[in-house]
Design a protein around this motif. Structure first.
Motif, PDB file in Angstrom:
ATOM      1  N   MET A   1     -59.186   6.797 -92.919  1.00 44.10           N
ATOM      2  CA  MET A   1     -60.097   5.826 -92.684  1.00 44.10           C
ATOM      3  C   MET A   1     -60.399   5.257 -91.157  1.00 44.10           C
ATOM      4  SD  MET A   1     -62.108   3.738 -95.091  1.00 44.10           S
ATOM      5  CE  MET A   1     -63.226   2.284 -94.420  1.00 44.10           C
ATOM      6  N   LYS A   2     -61.666   5.233 -90.591  1.00 44.41           N
ATOM      7  CA  LYS A   2     -61.554   4.620 -89.229  1.00 44.41           C
ATOM      8  C   LYS A   2     -62.564   3.372 -89.058  1.00 44.41           C
ATOM      9  CE  LYS A   2     -60.028   8.574 -87.177  1.00 44.41           C
ATOM     10  NZ  LYS A   2     -58.610   8.669 -86.816  1.00 44.41           N
ATOM     11  N   LEU A   3     -62.328   2.421 -88.239  1.00 45.54           N
ATOM     12  CA  LEU A   3     -63.091   1.550 -87.944  1.00 45.54           C
ATOM     13  C   LEU A   3     -63.948   1.588 -86.457  1.00 45.54           C
ATOM     14  CD1 LEU A   3     -64.424  -1.288 -88.664  1.00 45.54           C
ATOM     15  CD2 LEU A   3     -62.576  -2.532 -87.490  1.00 45.54           C
ATOM     16  N   VAL A   4     -65.198   1.689 -86.679  1.00 44.27           N
ATOM     17  CA  VAL A   4     -66.146   2.082 -85.623  1.00 44.27           C
ATOM     18  C   VAL A   4     -66.674   0.916 -84.727  1.00 44.27           C
ATOM     19  CG1 VAL A   4     -67.703   3.453 -84.355  1.00 44.27           C
ATOM     20  CG2 VAL A   4     -66.424   4.407 -86.415  1.00 44.27           C
ATOM     21  N   PHE A   5     -66.546   0.578 -83.739  1.00 42.43           N
ATOM     22  CA  PHE A   5     -67.001  -0.663 -82.998  1.00 42.43           C
ATOM     23  C   PHE A   5     -67.982   0.063 -81.986  1.00 42.43           C
ATOM     24  CE2 PHE A   5     -64.171  -4.259 -83.681  1.00 42.43           C
ATOM     25  CZ  PHE A   5     -62.840  -3.550 -84.011  1.00 42.43           C
ATOM     26  N   ALA A   6     -69.540  -0.296 -82.321  1.00 42.89           N
ATOM     27  CA  ALA A   6     -70.470   0.365 -81.612  1.00 42.89           C
ATOM     28  C   ALA A   6     -71.229  -0.981 -80.747  1.00 42.89           C
ATOM     29  CB  ALA A   6     -71.346   1.169 -82.315  1.00 42.89           C
ATOM     30  N   ILE A   7     -71.275  -1.129 -79.649  1.00 42.77           N
ATOM     31  CA  ILE A   7     -72.186  -1.833 -78.892  1.00 42.77           C
ATOM     32  C   ILE A   7     -73.583  -1.460 -78.339  1.00 42.77           C
ATOM     33  CG2 ILE A   7     -71.961  -3.671 -76.841  1.00 42.77           C
ATOM     34  CD1 ILE A   7     -68.895  -3.175 -77.059  1.00 42.77           C
ATOM     35  N   VAL A   8     -74.557  -1.982 -78.781  1.00 47.71           N
ATOM     36  CA  VAL A   8     -75.904  -1.425 -78.482  1.00 47.71           C
ATOM     37  C   VAL A   8     -76.615  -2.413 -77.836  1.00 47.71           C
ATOM     38  CG1 VAL A   8     -75.479   0.320 -80.308  1.00 47.71           C
ATOM     39  CG2 VAL A   8     -76.917  -1.726 -80.690  1.00 47.71           C
ATOM     40  N   ASN A   9     -77.729  -2.014 -77.174  1.00 50.37           N
ATOM     41  CA  ASN A   9     -78.691  -2.929 -76.768  1.00 50.37           C
ATOM     42  C   ASN A   9     -79.261  -3.662 -77.994  1.00 50.37           C
ATOM     43  OD1 ASN A   9     -81.442  -3.965 -75.483  1.00 50.37           O
ATOM     44  ND2 ASN A   9     -80.312  -2.796 -73.676  1.00 50.37           N
ATOM     45  N   LYS A  10     -79.646  -4.852 -77.846  1.00 50.90           N
ATOM     46  CA  LYS A  10     -80.132  -5.427 -79.012  1.00 50.90           C
ATOM     47  C   LYS A  10     -81.664  -5.076 -79.162  1.00 50.90           C
ATOM     48  CE  LYS A  10     -81.644  -9.614 -76.546  1.00 50.90           C
ATOM     49  NZ  LYS A  10     -81.711 -11.297 -76.570  1.00 50.90           N
ATOM     50  N   GLU A  11     -82.390  -4.292 -78.298  1.00 51.17           N
ATOM     51  CA  GLU A  11     -83.664  -3.870 -78.528  1.00 51.17           C
ATOM     52  C   GLU A  11     -83.526  -2.840 -79.466  1.00 51.17           C
ATOM     53  OE1 GLU A  11     -85.731  -3.536 -74.744  1.00 51.17           O
ATOM     54  OE2 GLU A  11     -84.793  -5.357 -74.223  1.00 51.17           O
ATOM     55  N   ASP A  12     -82.544  -1.905 -79.568  1.00 49.83           N
ATOM     56  CA  ASP A  12     -82.080  -0.999 -80.378  1.00 49.83           C
ATOM     57  C   ASP A  12     -81.456  -1.323 -81.790  1.00 49.83           C
ATOM     58  OD1 ASP A  12     -83.051   0.983 -78.563  1.00 49.83           O
ATOM     59  OD2 ASP A  12     -81.143   1.070 -77.614  1.00 49.83           O
ATOM     60  N   SER A  13     -81.034  -2.574 -81.858  1.00 53.68           N
ATOM     61  CA  SER A  13     -80.470  -2.933 -82.857  1.00 53.68           C
ATOM     62  C   SER A  13     -81.093  -2.472 -84.292  1.00 53.68           C
ATOM     63  CB  SER A  13     -80.022  -4.415 -82.747  1.00 53.68           C
ATOM     64  OG  SER A  13     -79.733  -5.013 -83.769  1.00 53.68           O
ATOM     65  N   ASN A  14     -82.222  -3.065 -84.462  1.00 53.73           N
ATOM     66  CA  ASN A  14     -82.921  -2.671 -85.665  1.00 53.73           C
ATOM     67  C   ASN A  14     -82.968  -0.998 -86.149  1.00 53.73           C
ATOM     68  OD1 ASN A  14     -83.269  -5.035 -86.684  1.00 53.73           O
ATOM     69  ND2 ASN A  14     -85.161  -5.230 -85.655  1.00 53.73           N
ATOM     70  N   ALA A  15     -83.231  -0.372 -85.175  1.00 53.03           N
ATOM     71  CA  ALA A  15     -83.214   1.172 -85.360  1.00 53.03           C
ATOM     72  C   ALA A  15     -81.990   1.885 -85.824  1.00 53.03           C
ATOM     73  CB  ALA A  15     -83.804   1.971 -84.163  1.00 53.03           C
ATOM     74  N   VAL A  16     -80.726   1.349 -85.115  1.00 52.98           N
ATOM     75  CA  VAL A  16     -79.555   1.641 -85.301  1.00 52.98           C
ATOM     76  C   VAL A  16     -79.209   1.288 -86.767  1.00 52.98           C
ATOM     77  CG1 VAL A  16     -77.168   1.383 -84.518  1.00 52.98           C
ATOM     78  CG2 VAL A  16     -78.943   1.942 -82.950  1.00 52.98           C
ATOM     79  N   SER A  17     -79.586  -0.059 -86.966  1.00 55.76           N
ATOM     80  CA  SER A  17     -79.161  -0.392 -88.148  1.00 55.76           C
ATOM     81  C   SER A  17     -79.711   0.158 -89.365  1.00 55.76           C
ATOM     82  CB  SER A  17     -79.580  -1.845 -88.327  1.00 55.76           C
ATOM     83  OG  SER A  17     -79.118  -2.765 -89.456  1.00 55.76           O
ATOM     84  N   THR A  18     -81.043   0.446 -89.325  1.00 54.58           N
ATOM     85  CA  THR A  18     -81.788   1.318 -90.334  1.00 54.58           C
ATOM     86  C   THR A  18     -81.345   2.677 -90.371  1.00 54.58           C
ATOM     87  OG1 THR A  18     -83.689  -0.019 -89.620  1.00 54.58           O
ATOM     88  CG2 THR A  18     -84.280   1.793 -90.978  1.00 54.58           C
ATOM     89  N   ALA A  19     -81.076   3.190 -89.624  1.00 53.54           N
ATOM     90  CA  ALA A  19     -80.655   4.652 -89.730  1.00 53.54           C
ATOM     91  C   ALA A  19     -79.385   4.602 -90.227  1.00 53.54           C
ATOM     92  CB  ALA A  19     -80.486   5.326 -88.356  1.00 53.54           C
ATOM     93  N   LEU A  20     -78.309   4.016 -89.960  1.00 53.97           N
ATOM     94  CA  LEU A  20     -77.108   3.751 -90.606  1.00 53.97           C
ATOM     95  C   LEU A  20     -77.031   3.386 -91.910  1.00 53.97           C
ATOM     96  CD1 LEU A  20     -74.867   2.278 -87.666  1.00 53.97           C
ATOM     97  CD2 LEU A  20     -75.352   4.497 -88.014  1.00 53.97           C
ATOM     98  N   THR A  21     -77.622   2.377 -92.344  1.00 49.63           N
ATOM     99  CA  THR A  21     -77.633   2.095 -93.779  1.00 49.63           C
ATOM    100  C   THR A  21     -78.535   3.179 -94.605  1.00 49.63           C
ATOM    101  OG1 THR A  21     -79.704   0.446 -93.192  1.00 49.63           O
ATOM    102  CG2 THR A  21     -77.662  -0.508 -93.466  1.00 49.63           C
ATOM    103  N   HIS A  22     -79.546   3.827 -93.970  1.00 46.56           N
ATOM    104  CA  HIS A  22     -80.326   4.706 -94.827  1.00 46.56           C
ATOM    105  C   HIS A  22     -79.466   6.217 -95.047  1.00 46.56           C
ATOM    106  CE1 HIS A  22     -84.860   3.526 -93.889  1.00 46.56           C
ATOM    107  NE2 HIS A  22     -84.096   2.479 -94.931  1.00 46.56           N
ATOM    108  N   SER A  23     -78.480   6.100 -94.263  1.00 50.49           N
ATOM    109  CA  SER A  23     -77.391   7.463 -94.398  1.00 50.49           C
ATOM    110  C   SER A  23     -76.188   7.021 -95.003  1.00 50.49           C
ATOM    111  CB  SER A  23     -77.237   7.771 -92.809  1.00 50.49           C
ATOM    112  OG  SER A  23     -78.248   8.394 -92.122  1.00 50.49           O
ATOM    113  N   GLY A  24     -76.350   5.731 -95.543  1.00 51.54           N
ATOM    114  CA  GLY A  24     -75.185   5.308 -96.640  1.00 51.54           C
ATOM    115  C   GLY A  24     -74.072   4.742 -95.916  1.00 51.54           C
ATOM    116  N   PHE A  25     -74.046   4.309 -94.517  1.00 56.07           N
ATOM    117  CA  PHE A  25     -72.878   4.028 -93.957  1.00 56.07           C
ATOM    118  C   PHE A  25     -73.145   2.248 -94.137  1.00 56.07           C
ATOM    119  CE2 PHE A  25     -73.533   7.539 -91.232  1.00 56.07           C
ATOM    120  CZ  PHE A  25     -72.222   7.949 -91.246  1.00 56.07           C
ATOM    121  N   SER A  26     -71.707   1.468 -94.517  1.00 58.89           N
ATOM    122  CA  SER A  26     -71.847   0.134 -94.602  1.00 58.89           C
ATOM    123  C   SER A  26     -71.493  -0.523 -93.088  1.00 58.89           C
ATOM    124  CB  SER A  26     -70.817  -0.455 -95.450  1.00 58.89           C
ATOM    125  OG  SER A  26     -70.948   0.009 -96.904  1.00 58.89           O
ATOM    126  N   VAL A  27     -72.313  -1.453 -92.937  1.00 57.99           N
ATOM    127  CA  VAL A  27     -72.515  -1.989 -91.490  1.00 57.99           C
ATOM    128  C   VAL A  27     -72.361  -3.262 -91.544  1.00 57.99           C
ATOM    129  CG1 VAL A  27     -74.094  -2.206 -89.534  1.00 57.99           C
ATOM    130  CG2 VAL A  27     -73.900   0.046 -90.892  1.00 57.99           C
TER     131      VAL A  27
END
Ligand code: 2BA
Length: 106
Positions: A1-27
């Motif tokens: 098990m890993k814990l990943v910290f990802a710091i992204v530009n807030k303008e990309d935040s929704n796109a990142v969040s959508t892609a991750l949740t659609h792929s089944g990651f808990s975020v």
């Protein structure tokens, strides 16, 4: 098990969040502030199986962009700063992958 910290530009935040949740990651999304630019960014906490870490990083890479910011009055500590415009490249993403010793959902 890993814990990943990802710091992204807030303008990309929704796109990142959508892609991750659609792929089944808990975020978990945290509103954070960069120490250098003192501007808002987004930090994602993602707990995942070791075998999915590369897939996760690929998704973040696809959905976060590099940007150039021109800033003035950049502070280096309390006493040093530049007062002329300075160009800074930010992102796409800064990612830390850490080992998790124990994971419980109660
Ligand atoms: P900030 O600290 O606001 O940094 C924004 C950008 O400014 C950085 O982009 C980098 O290009 C530049 N920068 C940062 N510190 C600098 C310094 N001391 N001197 C000159 N330039 C500097 P990124 O590297 O893409 O980082 C974006 C954001 O990711 C950072 O925002 C910070 O919130 C986080 N971050 C990056 N590296 C980190 C680290 N090693 N530990 C914790 N957070 C980090």
């Amino acid at each position: 098990m890993k814990l990943v910290f990802a710091i992204v530009n807030k303008e990309d935040s929704n796109a990142v969040s959508t892609a991750l949740t659609h792929s089944g990651f808990s975020v978990t999304k945290l509103a954070t502030t960069g120490g250098f630019l003192r501007a808002g960014n987004t930090t994602f906490l993602i707990g995942t199986e070791d075998v999915r870490v590369d897939e996760l990083i690929e998704l973040i890479a696809k959905t976060s962009r590099k940007r150039t910011h021109t800033v003035s009055n950049v502070h280096y500590g309390d006493t040093h700063y530049t007062s002329f415009p300075t160009e800074v490249t930010v992102g796409g993403a800064t990612i830390f992958v850490t080992d998790i010793e124990r994971y419980e959902k109660l």
